[in-house]
Every structure is written in structure tokens, then in C-alpha cells.
Design a protein around this motif. Structure first.
Motif, PDB file in Angstrom:
ATOM      1  N   UNK A 341       0.790  -1.232   0.000  1.00  6.87           N
ATOM      2  CA  UNK A 341       0.000   0.000   0.000  1.00  6.87           C
ATOM      3  C   UNK A 341       0.817   1.274   0.000  1.00  6.87           C
ATOM      4  N   UNK A 342       2.153   1.178   0.234  1.00  3.50           N
ATOM      5  CA  UNK A 342       2.965   2.397   0.282  1.00  3.50           C
ATOM      6  C   UNK A 342       2.972   3.116  -1.066  1.00  3.50           C
ATOM      7  N   UNK A 343       3.187   2.359  -2.143  1.00  7.58           N
ATOM      8  CA  UNK A 343       3.226   2.976  -3.472  1.00  7.58           C
ATOM      9  C   UNK A 343       1.867   3.575  -3.828  1.00  7.58           C
ATOM     10  N   UNK A 344       0.801   2.841  -3.482  1.00  8.10           N
ATOM     11  CA  UNK A 344      -0.545   3.363  -3.749  1.00  8.10           C
ATOM     12  C   UNK A 344      -0.781   4.659  -2.989  1.00  8.10           C
ATOM     13  N   UNK A 345      -0.215   4.733  -1.779  1.00  8.25           N
ATOM     14  CA  UNK A 345      -0.361   5.957  -0.989  1.00  8.25           C
ATOM     15  C   UNK A 345       0.325   7.142  -1.642  1.00  8.25           C
ATOM     16  N   UNK A 346       1.506   6.888  -2.238  1.00  8.92           N
ATOM     17  CA  UNK A 346       2.215   7.964  -2.932  1.00  8.92           C
ATOM     18  C   UNK A 346       1.410   8.443  -4.140  1.00  8.92           C
ATOM     19  N   UNK A 347       0.883   7.493  -4.915  1.00  9.96           N
ATOM     20  CA  UNK A 347       0.102   7.836  -6.099  1.00  9.96           C
ATOM     21  C   UNK A 347      -1.141   8.643  -5.700  1.00  9.96           C
ATOM     22  N   UNK A 348      -1.798   8.210  -4.659  1.00  6.69           N
ATOM     23  CA  UNK A 348      -2.988   8.926  -4.189  1.00  6.69           C
ATOM     24  C   UNK A 348      -2.640  10.346  -3.765  1.00  6.69           C
ATOM     25  N   UNK A 349      -1.493  10.481  -3.073  1.00  6.09           N
ATOM     26  CA  UNK A 349      -1.084  11.802  -2.609  1.00  6.09           C
ATOM     27  C   UNK A 349      -0.814  12.732  -3.789  1.00  6.09           C
ATOM     28  N   UNK A 393       6.966  20.290  -0.430  1.00  2.00           N
ATOM     29  CA  UNK A 393       6.665  20.605   0.969  1.00  2.00           C
ATOM     30  C   UNK A 393       5.580  19.684   1.527  1.00  2.00           C
ATOM     31  N   UNK A 394       4.547  19.407   0.732  1.00  2.00           N
ATOM     32  CA  UNK A 394       3.458  18.556   1.199  1.00  2.00           C
ATOM     33  C   UNK A 394       3.923  17.111   1.387  1.00  2.00           C
ATOM     34  N   UNK A 395       4.806  16.643   0.525  1.00  2.00           N
ATOM     35  CA  UNK A 395       5.355  15.288   0.676  1.00  2.00           C
ATOM     36  C   UNK A 395       6.156  15.180   1.963  1.00  2.00           C
ATOM     37  N   UNK A 396       6.933  16.185   2.270  1.00  2.00           N
ATOM     38  CA  UNK A 396       7.713  16.175   3.505  1.00  2.00           C
ATOM     39  C   UNK A 396       6.802  16.244   4.733  1.00  2.00           C
ATOM     40  N   UNK A 397       5.752  17.057   4.644  1.00  2.00           N
ATOM     41  CA  UNK A 397       4.818  17.143   5.771  1.00  2.00           C
ATOM     42  C   UNK A 397       4.071  15.831   5.987  1.00  2.00           C
ATOM     43  N   UNK A 398       3.898  15.080   4.872  1.00  2.00           N
ATOM     44  CA  UNK A 398       3.199  13.794   4.982  1.00  2.00           C
ATOM     45  C   UNK A 398       4.100  12.692   5.534  1.00  2.00           C
ATOM     46  N   UNK A 399       5.369  13.018   5.794  1.00  2.00           N
ATOM     47  CA  UNK A 399       6.259  12.037   6.403  1.00  2.00           C
ATOM     48  C   UNK A 399       7.174  11.301   5.433  1.00  2.00           C
ATOM     49  N   UNK A 400       7.109  11.645   4.150  1.00  2.00           N
ATOM     50  CA  UNK A 400       8.000  10.996   3.168  1.00  2.00           C
ATOM     51  C   UNK A 400       9.381  11.652   3.221  1.00  2.00           C
TER      52      UNK A 400
END
Length: 407
Positions: A341-349, A393-400
């Protein structure tokens, strides 16, 4: 060269009468997105919508129509990167003489096909304009055909000068005119027409950095040749100004500026996106000057879009190059947990952030990764520099963990 050889207003007015019903009065588009940067109106003179797709037919018809019956019987010959070829081919067919055209083997296929479609006999020689020019000159010497120079003749300059007359009628209070400049025929004609009645209007020639023969020529006080002219803007890739056009530019043109390849790509993209206009890189050079030189020009500004004949395959490359230059693409590498589900989470984001995924790569093989991590490399289409920064910035805030990013 005596100053009396400069083309005067009467000659341009005669050319306008001659061209009535042959060429169209091209529209003037208001480019509102430039208004704030320049503190006043910016307009685009759409010669890309002219017959044959460029201004060249104006000068070609004026020149060929002026030939004697004996000269017409011998036919005409020209050398061209494409736009002059089409102008000569159409003008010859209208006047009733045979045209032979020498073009580079690298000339865009649509330009070659269109030239043949107007009835010209086309010869493809060499890989540069100078080789085509030499071939046409030899053909004229051998056969007696009349050589129709692409820019260095009074009739050519007079015909191109009719663009200047239309600019004065369409934007009477114009302050600056930006003109694509290769050999100098168009800028010479436009300057002759405008300066005759409005000497205070600023005339600026625009050349590609990689094919800018006028700056060193003006510095030397005489036409100087370049060793090479490698640029997207094939229509203005001329290695040496003409003697006559050099005299006009020296006497009438206020400045010559240059633009880079990225600015040319961005200019083509700007015309497509904002104006819904197909413009070739050479024709978009004045828009590139607007993008690259900021508010350096006194409004109201008129930028002449001199041509729209571009190979669709090249256009695709230019669009991609222009989007890259405008920071519309973002390449980013993320380290994410190696679990379902990690990759799916990135795509969704990415979807939530409004970034379109162009390409994606998922890898567990990297010495930089920790145990239980994978690397995800994304190529994204964005809305511009600020959107790129927001995505990161949003990717970093999401914990990636953002390992690298480039835009």
C-alpha cells in the motif's frame, strides 16, 4: 553604400497597393498576461496566420511581380530554410513563372511539402542555409534563372515593410516593436515604414543567441559571418547579414537583443497555451524577448510573430523543452516504507496535490536505502515553480523522505 539605397516610405506604399488582394492584413492580438510586467499593453502581430504561414510572401511577390517578361520567362530560383521558399513558390505561381528552390536537407518536412505543393521544383542540398544559398546561386549562373534573395533586395524589404504600415494602423500609439531578425529583411522593412512617420518608436531586432550575426557585425561596422548557427529557430539561422539590410539596421534599428533556446521553447509554449496560436521558434523570438528581458521595452509593445510553419515532431520536442524550462516538470525521489500500500499511498497523494504522474520507478536496490525502505522515483507534470515547491513541501509534511528533487 549610399544612404539613398535605403527603402523609402513611397516604395513601401507602392508595395502595399501591389499586395492588396494577394496577402491578408493579419490580426493583432492583445497579450494581456504581459500587461503588468510592462506597465502597458503588449500586442502580437500574427504573421503566422499570413498566406504560406509567414510574412515572406509579401517580399517575394513584390520582387517577382517587378520582373520583366523576359526575366519571368527564365524562371526564378531561391534558397531558403522554408518560409521564403513557400513565399517564392506561391508568388511565382500567381505571377506565372517557374520557381526552383534550394533547401537544406534538414528543412522541416512540412515546409518542403508545402513548397512543392505551390508548384516549385525543390532541390535538397547540404545541412545549412549557406549550402542551399550556394546551390541556388550556381543554378542561377548556369541557367539564367533570376535569383530571388531572401532578404537583401530593395523589393524584398519594401514588401516586408507593409507589416510596419499595418502595425501603425492597428496600434497607432505603439512605443516599441520587436521583430524576429535573421538576415534582416523584415526588421529593415518594418523600421523603414515606421520610422518614416514615427521616428520616436523604438525598433528592436531579436536574434537567437546561437545565430546572432548582427551584434558582432554592428560592433565591427560591417557584416561579419558566424562559424555556425545551431538553434531551434531555423528561420532566423542566418550566418551573415546582407549588405543592404545591414545598412538599414545600422541607420534605423535602435537595438538588437538575443534570446536563448529555453526562452524560445517557452515562447512557443506561451503562444500555444495563452493565445492558441501555432508559432515556429523563429516566429516566437519576440515573445522570447518579452519573457527573457522583462520590462525592458516601452509600451505599448508590438511583437511580430513572423511565422508558424513548424514540423509537428519538432513541436512536440519544443513543448516538452518549454515545459521543462518553465518548471512544469518535477523529478523527485522518495524513500518510503517497504510495505503493501505504500506505493498506492504515494500515487494517491500526487492526485490530491494535483500533480500528474508522467513516469514512476520503484526500486529496492540502492546502497542509500535503510532496511525496510524502497525508493520511488517520480516524474511529474505540474503547474509551475510554485506548484513544484508546494508538492515537495506537502510530501515532507506527509512524512515521506525526499531524497532529491529537480525542477
Amino acid at each position: 553604400m549610399p544612404a539613398t539605397r535605403l527603402v523609402d516610405l513611397d516604395r513601401i506604399l507602392q508595395a502595399r497597393d501591389l499586395l492588396d488582394g494577394v496577402v491578408r492584413v493579419t490580426p493583432m492580438e492583445h497579450a494581456r498576461e504581459f500587461h503588468d510586467s510592462f506597465g502597458g499593453p503588449v500586442h502580437l502581430k500574427c504573421e503566422n496566420l499570413q498566406r504560406t504561414g509567414s510574412f515572406k510572401v509579401r517580399g517575394a511577390y513584390t520582387r517577382i511581380h517587378g520582373l520583366s517578361a523576359e526575366e519571368r520567362a527564365r524562371g526564378v530560383v531561391a534558397a531558403s530554410a522554408g518560409n521564403h521558399a513557400q513565399g517564392v513558390a506561391l508568388a511565382a505561381s500567381l505571377v506565372g513563372t517557374q520557381a526552383t528552390v534550394f533547401m537544406s536537407r534538414k528543412a522541416p518536412l512540412p515546409k518542403v511539402a508545402a513548397t512543392r505543393g505551390y508548384g516549385a521544383d525543390v532541390h535538397l542540398v547540404g545541412t545549412a542555409f549557406e549550402e542551399a544559398f550556394a546551390g541556388a546561386a550556381e543554378f542561377a549562373e548556369r541557367t539564367g534563372a533570376v535569383f530571388i534573395h531572401p532578404f537583401d533586395h530593395e523589393d524584398i524589404i519594401a514588401g516586408q515593410g507593409t507589416v510596419g504600415l499595418e502595425i501603425l494602423e492597428q496600434v497607432p500609439d505603439v512605443g516599441t516593436v520587436l521583430v524576429s531578425t535573421g538576415g534582416g529583411g523584415l526588421v529593415s522593412g518594418v523600421a523603414s515604414a515606421i520610422k518614416a512617420s514615427r521616428p520616436e518608436v523604438r525598433l528592436v531586432g531579436v536574434q537567437a543567441d546561437a545565430a546572432a550575426a548582427f551584434p558582432p557585425s554592428l560592433a565591427a561596422g560591417a557584416p561579419v559571418g558566424l562559424d555556425s548557427t545551431h538553434t531551434l529557430a531555423d528561420g532566423i539561422a542566418v550566418a551573415r547579414p546582407g549588405e543592404l539590410t545591414f545598412e538599414h539596421v545600422t541607420s534605423l534599428v535602435d537595438d538588437v537583443v538575443t534570446v536563448g533556446e529555453e526562452a524560445l521553447s517557452r515562447a512557443v509554449l506561451n503562444c500555444l497555451e495563452r493565445r492558441k496560436l501555432v508559432v515556429e521558434p523563429a516566429g516566437a523570438a519576440p515573445v522570447a524577448a518579452l519573457l527573457e528581458h522583462g520590462g525592458a521595452f516601452e509600451p505599448p509593445v508590438v511583437a511580430v510573430l513572423s511565422g508558424g510553419n513548424v514540423d509537428p515532431l519538432l513541436l512536440m520536442q519544443i513543448i516538452q523543452h518549454g515545459m521543462t524550462a518553465a518548471a512544469r516538470y518535477l523529478s523527485v525521489r522518495l524513500w518510503v516504507p517497504d510495505r503493501p500500500g505504500s506505493l498506492a499511498g504515494v500515487v494517491t497523494r500526487m492526485s490530491e496535490l494535483g500533480a500528474n504522474i508522467v513516469d514512476i520507478e520503484h526500486s529496492r536496490i540502492s546502497g542509500r536505502l535503510g532496511i525496510g525502505e524502497v525508493e520511488v522515483a517520480l516524474k511529474l507534470e505540474t503547474r509551475g515553480p510554485q506548484h513544484c515547491d508546494d508538492v515537495i513541501a506537502e510530501l515532507q509534511r506527509a512524512g515521506y523522505t525526499v531524497a532529491s528533487a529537480d525542477h
